[in-house]
Write a protein that holds these residues in place. Structure first.
Motif, PDB file in Angstrom:
ATOM      1  N   ALA A 180       4.618   2.643  -4.201  1.00  0.00           N
ATOM      2  CA  ALA A 180       4.848   1.200  -4.199  1.00  0.00           C
ATOM      3  C   ALA A 180       4.129   0.535  -5.374  1.00  0.00           C
ATOM      4  O   ALA A 180       4.682  -0.358  -6.035  1.00  0.00           O
ATOM      5  CB  ALA A 180       4.376   0.595  -2.875  1.00  0.00           C
ATOM      6  N   ASP A 181       2.903   0.978  -5.654  1.00  0.00           N
ATOM      7  CA  ASP A 181       2.161   0.426  -6.799  1.00  0.00           C
ATOM      8  C   ASP A 181       2.906   0.702  -8.104  1.00  0.00           C
ATOM      9  O   ASP A 181       2.966  -0.160  -8.997  1.00  0.00           O
ATOM     10  CB  ASP A 181       0.762   1.045  -6.865  1.00  0.00           C
ATOM     11  CG  ASP A 181      -0.164   0.506  -5.782  1.00  0.00           C
ATOM     12  OD1 ASP A 181       0.153  -0.535  -5.202  1.00  0.00           O
ATOM     13  OD2 ASP A 181      -1.210   1.139  -5.539  1.00  0.00           O
ATOM     14  N   GLY A 182       3.468   1.918  -8.211  1.00  0.00           N
ATOM     15  CA  GLY A 182       4.226   2.248  -9.414  1.00  0.00           C
ATOM     16  C   GLY A 182       5.441   1.360  -9.579  1.00  0.00           C
ATOM     17  O   GLY A 182       5.759   0.914 -10.693  1.00  0.00           O
TER      18      GLY A 182
ATOM     19  N   LEU B 162       8.802   0.263   0.118  1.00  0.00           N
ATOM     20  CA  LEU B 162       7.929   1.428   0.255  1.00  0.00           C
ATOM     21  C   LEU B 162       6.693   1.109   1.089  1.00  0.00           C
ATOM     22  O   LEU B 162       6.243   1.924   1.894  1.00  0.00           O
ATOM     23  CB  LEU B 162       7.519   1.938  -1.128  1.00  0.00           C
ATOM     24  CG  LEU B 162       8.630   2.613  -1.929  1.00  0.00           C
ATOM     25  CD1 LEU B 162       8.238   2.724  -3.405  1.00  0.00           C
ATOM     26  CD2 LEU B 162       8.931   4.005  -1.364  1.00  0.00           C
ATOM     27  N   LEU B 163       6.162  -0.102   0.921  1.00  0.00           N
ATOM     28  CA  LEU B 163       5.004  -0.507   1.718  1.00  0.00           C
ATOM     29  C   LEU B 163       5.373  -0.634   3.195  1.00  0.00           C
ATOM     30  O   LEU B 163       4.587  -0.265   4.080  1.00  0.00           O
ATOM     31  CB  LEU B 163       4.442  -1.835   1.200  1.00  0.00           C
ATOM     32  CG  LEU B 163       3.728  -1.766  -0.147  1.00  0.00           C
ATOM     33  CD1 LEU B 163       3.416  -3.170  -0.649  1.00  0.00           C
ATOM     34  CD2 LEU B 163       2.445  -0.944  -0.040  1.00  0.00           C
ATOM     35  N   ALA B 164       6.577  -1.133   3.473  1.00  0.00           N
ATOM     36  CA  ALA B 164       7.031  -1.232   4.859  1.00  0.00           C
ATOM     37  C   ALA B 164       7.161   0.155   5.481  1.00  0.00           C
ATOM     38  O   ALA B 164       6.806   0.368   6.652  1.00  0.00           O
ATOM     39  CB  ALA B 164       8.361  -1.978   4.925  1.00  0.00           C
ATOM     40  N   GLU B 165       7.658   1.107   4.697  1.00  0.00           N
ATOM     41  CA  GLU B 165       7.769   2.476   5.191  1.00  0.00           C
ATOM     42  C   GLU B 165       6.386   3.054   5.474  1.00  0.00           C
ATOM     43  O   GLU B 165       6.163   3.708   6.514  1.00  0.00           O
ATOM     44  CB  GLU B 165       8.511   3.341   4.174  1.00  0.00           C
ATOM     45  CG  GLU B 165       8.707   4.775   4.621  1.00  0.00           C
ATOM     46  CD  GLU B 165       9.379   5.645   3.577  1.00  0.00           C
ATOM     47  OE1 GLU B 165       9.442   6.877   3.803  1.00  0.00           O
ATOM     48  OE2 GLU B 165       9.819   5.116   2.529  1.00  0.00           O
ATOM     49  N   ALA B 166       5.459   2.811   4.559  1.00  0.00           N
ATOM     50  CA  ALA B 166       4.095   3.306   4.762  1.00  0.00           C
ATOM     51  C   ALA B 166       3.479   2.684   6.009  1.00  0.00           C
ATOM     52  O   ALA B 166       2.790   3.363   6.787  1.00  0.00           O
ATOM     53  CB  ALA B 166       3.242   2.988   3.530  1.00  0.00           C
TER      54      ALA B 166
END
Length: 423
Positions: free
Chosen positions: A270-272, A285-289
């Motif tokens: 997500a940072d990338g 991606l953050l929601a998935e994490a």
């Protein structure tokens, strides 16, 4: 881990003193006019008065720990302060701190100062620091402390930093010579540095190496490979095909690693995405994490830092209000549950949340959580854990000087004044 063996020590000597790696002080390697004009000494950036006091207070607290029996903790805390000074662009101050470290961490610190010099175009100074780090590491290995024999991972830490310094100076052969045989944890820091300058034509060979490691089914090679894939993902994010290949290799092989590492990998992906301007993908991606995180049970001391990390990541990706709400919920959890945590872990669980509020611009809540961290860092009757928490909190506040108001500074000074027997 086993102490460094004589063959390993001999190999270390050959690597560190090899003419192919070492350079004389009178090196005449051609330099660009820009590099040649760089000063031969460090100059600190202007720090706020609070930052200077916080760094010095932290170093005094670290140095207050008696060498017997706390040599390891003392040096580790001193190194933490030195690294914070480097991160704040105060290399002269950092070098002064490093020179006061008694054990092998002085060599590692000198090597990190060399990296800083190389990153700022001060190649002559970088080489001087490299030689000093080599000499210190060899002296430590030849006359190890009975309290802390030199181990392979200690040597690897220093060699990895030296290799990074050479890499920053554009001297790839020297960097690779030093990098041979170091452990995965330190090799990963090198890989991150190399990925930043990886040529487009080198992608395929790097990807093949990542695939080989990721499919090995052994946890350490897999973890190293997946973290390497994340670095490449950010570097080549603009290429959809490569981006998808790298995400796939992470997802297809992460069943071998613990859940906490999988969550970390997703946050890094997500940072990338965010650093490449794709906030929408970052939030997905953050929601998935977060789904993975919420599906498991966590101890409070493990839950709070990750919640803080999610809040910062969502804030940076544009979900400002939602991120702040997440932070407030974590703050409420901390107020309700922090007293149930073993005392030596409390402040470390709270600091990331204080930093998250600082990053999100909520000065008042940041101060509240820092105050709570200082309070809980003083619960243990022994001074050693109190000193360690004081160092970490002061360093954290030095990175966020706008938060360090009068009340917090008074609390930290009082905490320092309370250090003493029993340690």
């Amino acid at each position: 881990m086993k102490p460094t063996s004589f063959p390993r020590l001999l190999a270390l000597s050959l690597v560190l003193l090899s003419p192919a790696v070492a350079r004389a002080d009178g090196d005449t390697t051609a330099q660009s006019p820009e590099t040649a004009s760089k000063p031969d000494t460090f100059e600190d950036a202007r720090l706020a008065p609070e930052q200077s006091e916080l760094l010095d207070l932290a170093f005094r607290a670290a140095s207050a720990m008696p060498t017997l029996p706390h040599a390891k903790n003392r040096a580790r805390a001193q190194e933490e302060v030195a690294q914070t000074a480097l991160d704040l662009e105060a290399p002269a101050r950092a070098l002064d701190y490093v020179e006061q470290i008694d054990n092998w961490r002085r060599a590692a610190g000198l090597a990190e100062c060399a990296v800083f010099a190389a990153e700022h175009g001060q190649n002559k100074l970088a080489r001087e620091l490299i030689e000093r780090a080599r000499a210190r590491m060899l002296a430590t290995a030849e006359s190890p402390s009975a309290l802390e024999p030199v181990q392979d991972w200690m040597v690897d830490r220093t060699k990895a930093a030296l290799a990074r310094a050479y890499h920053r100076m554009g001297e790839s052969e020297e960097a690779r010579n030093l990098a041979r045989g170091i452990g995965d944890a330190d090799a990963l820091t090198l890989r991150e540095a190399w990925v930043e300058t990886l040529a487009d034509g080198d992608f395929d060979s790097e990807f093949r190496a990542i695939e080989a490691g990721a499919t090995s089914r052994e946890i350490d090679p897999v973890r190293f490979a997946l973290h390497s894939a994340v670095g490449l993902h950010a570097r080549f994010y603009a290429d959809p095909k490569r981006r998808e290949m790298l995400e796939a290799v992470v997802r297809d092989n992460w069943s071998v690693v613990p859940l906490a590492i999988r969550i970390d990998l997703l946050i890094q992906l997500a940072d990338g995405a965010r650093t490449n301007g794709d906030n929408g993908r970052s939030l997905i991606l953050l929601a998935e994490a977060r789904e993975h995180f919420d599906a498991a049970r966590w101890l409070v001391q493990d839950r709070l830092p990750v919640l803080a990390r999610f809040a910062v990541a969502r804030h940076q990706s544009g979900a400002v209000e939602a991120a702040h709400s997440d932070g407030v919920a974590a703050h409420e959890l901390a107020l309700e549950s922090i007293a149930t945590v073993v005392d030596v872990f409390r402040a470390a669980a709270l600091r990331p949340l204080a930093e998250a509020f600082a990053e999100m611009g909520d000065v008042e809540r940041a101060r509240q959580v820092y105050a709570l961290a200082i309070e809980h860092g003083l619960v243990n009757p022994n001074s050693r854990p109190r000193a360690q928490d004081l160092v970490a909190t002061a360093c954290s506040l030095a990175r966020h000087p706008a938060i360090a108001g009068v009340a917090l500074m008074v609390k930290l000074r009082e905490a320092f004044g309370g250090l003493g027997d029993p340690w």
